[in-house]
Design a protein around this motif. Structure first.
Motif, PDB file in Angstrom:
ATOM      1  N   LYS A 198      -3.295  -3.203  -5.628  1.00 10.54           N
ATOM      2  CA  LYS A 198      -4.709  -3.411  -5.309  1.00 10.54           C
ATOM      3  C   LYS A 198      -5.594  -2.568  -6.217  1.00 10.54           C
ATOM      4  O   LYS A 198      -6.666  -3.023  -6.656  1.00 10.54           O
ATOM      5  N   CYS A 233       2.516  -8.088  -7.576  1.00  8.85           N
ATOM      6  CA  CYS A 233       1.367  -8.842  -8.071  1.00  8.85           C
ATOM      7  C   CYS A 233       1.693  -9.705  -9.277  1.00  8.85           C
ATOM      8  O   CYS A 233       0.831 -10.460  -9.748  1.00  8.85           O
ATOM      9  N   ILE A 258      -7.342   0.727   0.740  1.00  7.59           N
ATOM     10  CA  ILE A 258      -6.129   0.082   0.240  1.00  7.59           C
ATOM     11  C   ILE A 258      -5.274  -0.449   1.394  1.00  7.59           C
ATOM     12  O   ILE A 258      -4.178  -0.918   1.169  1.00  7.59           O
ATOM     13  N   ASN A 287       0.830  -1.212   0.000  1.00  8.16           N
ATOM     14  CA  ASN A 287       0.000   0.000   0.000  1.00  8.16           C
ATOM     15  C   ASN A 287       0.862   1.259   0.000  1.00  8.16           C
ATOM     16  O   ASN A 287       0.327   2.368   0.037  1.00  8.16           O
TER      17      ASN A 287
END
Length: 551
Positions: A312, A300, A551, A282
């Motif tokens: 995210k 990711c 987030i 984040n």
């Protein structure tokens, strides 16, 4: 190993005559000159260039095998157990050696049973003579067929009792004479015996069809005994064994939080990064570059860089785009109508400065507004007019305003993606254009490299602009958002100017001036790109951004 004054040893997991007792770790894992710690960063990692960058290392498959070798040797030494037992325990605890040691010292039997192994047996509970000291039973290392981790000091184990008479396989019902039982059948330490043909078919199906590796269990229904590597190597063909060890290496990388395979096709490198744990995603967008020359997000696994957007936010955006797929497909159409004469126009270049061939009207492909406004301080093509939703009074009007807002950002996101692809196609023709400039302007090959660098800069900036609209969609409206959109606007305007200059026809008399203009504009785009990226990514660390989602 001792407990309460009693010496323990580990029972065998297979019976006599079954196979060579080589260690479970893959061939090629000979004593390396340099070993790597799977849980900590290496000393040769470069320091981050920016506070939001991460240090990383690109590893080869052999280095990953060496990592496994080192962890197995460490546990084997600490817990005084065979290498195959240490390997299965490490895989069960996802190569977390600290957790493994804690569980094992608290309750050795429970730790072994949970991993699908036989519990240690004490002299007071076992019948028959004790095995000799392990230090006297270490056999020489022997090469194996497949290219996986080599043996690590295999230890001789006890033998399972043999059937006293003929044996019938419970699966295929084939009978075996007493003298053929040892040669033609096989049993783990759990005493569940089957013929070798059934074992081979079962293991091959698990590996090839189901993709199983570290958790292949006994054939008996309900039995959780794990089949060791050396057993699988002996019972299956060489091709299946090679796939099995590839799956083991893939599982090792998947279990390690600081390792990730490069997701690009035909790339076998592994990225090691210790500075991008899930709790930091984040605040960071951990972009790394593989030795294959392509970028990816370590957080990711996205196939390319999605800076400046958090992982995210990317997932939320792609999910939303998939939900609105019908709208997305419509927006990705390659044709629009001229807002003055309604002629159908097809976009065939990356630049958004369009000129209708019929009426000569110059307009912006993104907002369809007159292009004359895009070169002044009134340029607002990147900013959504929030006033359109202020007067929404009922649910239908609010829904329409919400859709219009989404379409505003998606249209610009998709347009930059499409323009980047068109610019990539234009990039292929750049070399021919460079040769033309070289011949017409009496320039050297080095002097015409500015065109290639300019196209690379445009493509890179368009990818950043594409994701900046994804971020803008989820930002709450405040002063920080205004500053972000100002930086976004300045970069977008600079990119459009450079893209337009690159698509101009080459005139021999103006090559020198064109070279100077493109070089200056390229430097300006690079500067604006750095400003947008630097301010946005530092904003995560300083917690300046306020999003409409959690987030």
């Amino acid at each position: 190993m001792s407990s309460d004054g009693e010496d323990y040893y580990y029972e065998d997991d297979y019976d006599e005559g079954s196979m060579d007792q080589d260690s479970p770790v893959s061939e090629g894992m000979s004593e390396p000159d340099i070993v790597y710690d799977v849980m900590s960063p290496t000393a040769d990692e470069p320091a981050p260039k920016k506070p939001y960058d991460v240090s990383y290392k690109v590893r080869t498959l052999q280095e990953i095998i060496n990592m496994q070798s080192k962890e197995v040797r460490k546990i084997q030494t600490l817990l005084e157990m065979p290498a195959s037992t240490a390997t299965i325990l490490l895989r069960h605890y996802q190569w977390n050696s600290e957790k493994l040691q804690e569980q094992f010292w608290n309750d050795p039997a429970a730790a072994l049973l949970s991993a699908g192994l036989s519990p240690p047996v004490s002299p007071s509970t076992r019948t028959g003579p004790l095995p000799p000291s392990p230090s006297l039973l270490i056999s020489p290392r022997r090469p194996t067929r497949s290219s996986h981790n080599p043996a690590l000091s295999p230890v001789k184990r006890s033998r399972a009792p043999q059937p006293s008479g003929p044996f019938e396989c419970p699966v295929c019902c084939m009978e075996f004479a007493k003298e053929d039982v040892v040669k033609e059948t096989f049993a783990l330490g759990c005493r569940h015996r089957f013929c070798r043909g059934c074992w081979a078919e079962y293991l091959t199906g698990k590996i090839r069809s189901e993709g199983e590796s570290s958790r292949i269990q006994c054939m008996e229904s309900g039995c959780e005994r794990i089949v060791r590597e050396e057993i699988i190597d002996e019972l299956v063909p060489a091709g299946v064994s090679k796939r099995y060890h590839n799956l083991l290496n893939m599982a090792f990388v998947a279990d390690a939080p600081n390792l990730r395979w490069c997701p690009h096709p035909d790339c076998e490198y592994i990225i090691e990064c210790t500075q991008a744990p899930p709790r930091m995603l984040n605040q960071l967008v951990p972009t790394v570059e593989c030795n294959c020359g392509r970028q990816l997000c370590f957080g990711c696994g996205y196939l390319s860089s999605h800076r400046p957007v958090l992982c995210k936010i990317v997932r939320l955006w792609e999910r939303k785009c998939a939900d609105d797929s019908e709208t997305a497909n419509w927006l990705q159409a390659n044709t629009k109508e001229c807002s003055k004469c309604q002629s159908t126009i097809e976009k065939n270049g990356g630049c958004n400065h369009m000129t209708c061939k019929k009426c000569k009207y110059e307009f912006c492909w993104v907002c369809m507004g007159p292009w004359s406004e895009h070169g002044t301080s009134w340029y607002q093509c990147n900013r959504f007019d929030e006033k359109s939703g202020v007067n929404a009074r009922d649910a239908q009007a609010k829904s329409r305003a919400s859709l219009e807002r989404y379409l505003h950002y998606f249209n610009r996101w998709a347009n930059h993606e499409h323009s980047a692809k068109l610019d990539a196609e234009f990039y292929k023709n750049t070399e021919k254009k460079m040769e033309q400039m070289q011949n017409s302007g009496n320039l050297s090959w080095i002097e015409v490299q500015f065109a290639k660098q300019a196209v690379e800069t445009v493509i890179k900036a368009r990818i950043t602009l594409k994701w900046s609209y994804c971020m803008a969609f989820y930002l709450k409206r405040n002063n920080m958002t205004e500053l972000f959109e100002d930086n976004q606007r300045d970069l977008e305007r600079a990119v459009e100017n450079l893209g337009f200059a690159l698509e101009q026809n080459i005139e021999p008399d103006s090559i020198a001036q064109l070279r100077q203009d493109i070089t200056n504009q390229t430097a300006y785009v690079q500067k604006r790109h750095e400003i947008l990226m630097d301010d946005t990514l530092k904003g995560y660390l300083e917690r300046r951004w306020d999003f409409s989602v959690d987030i």
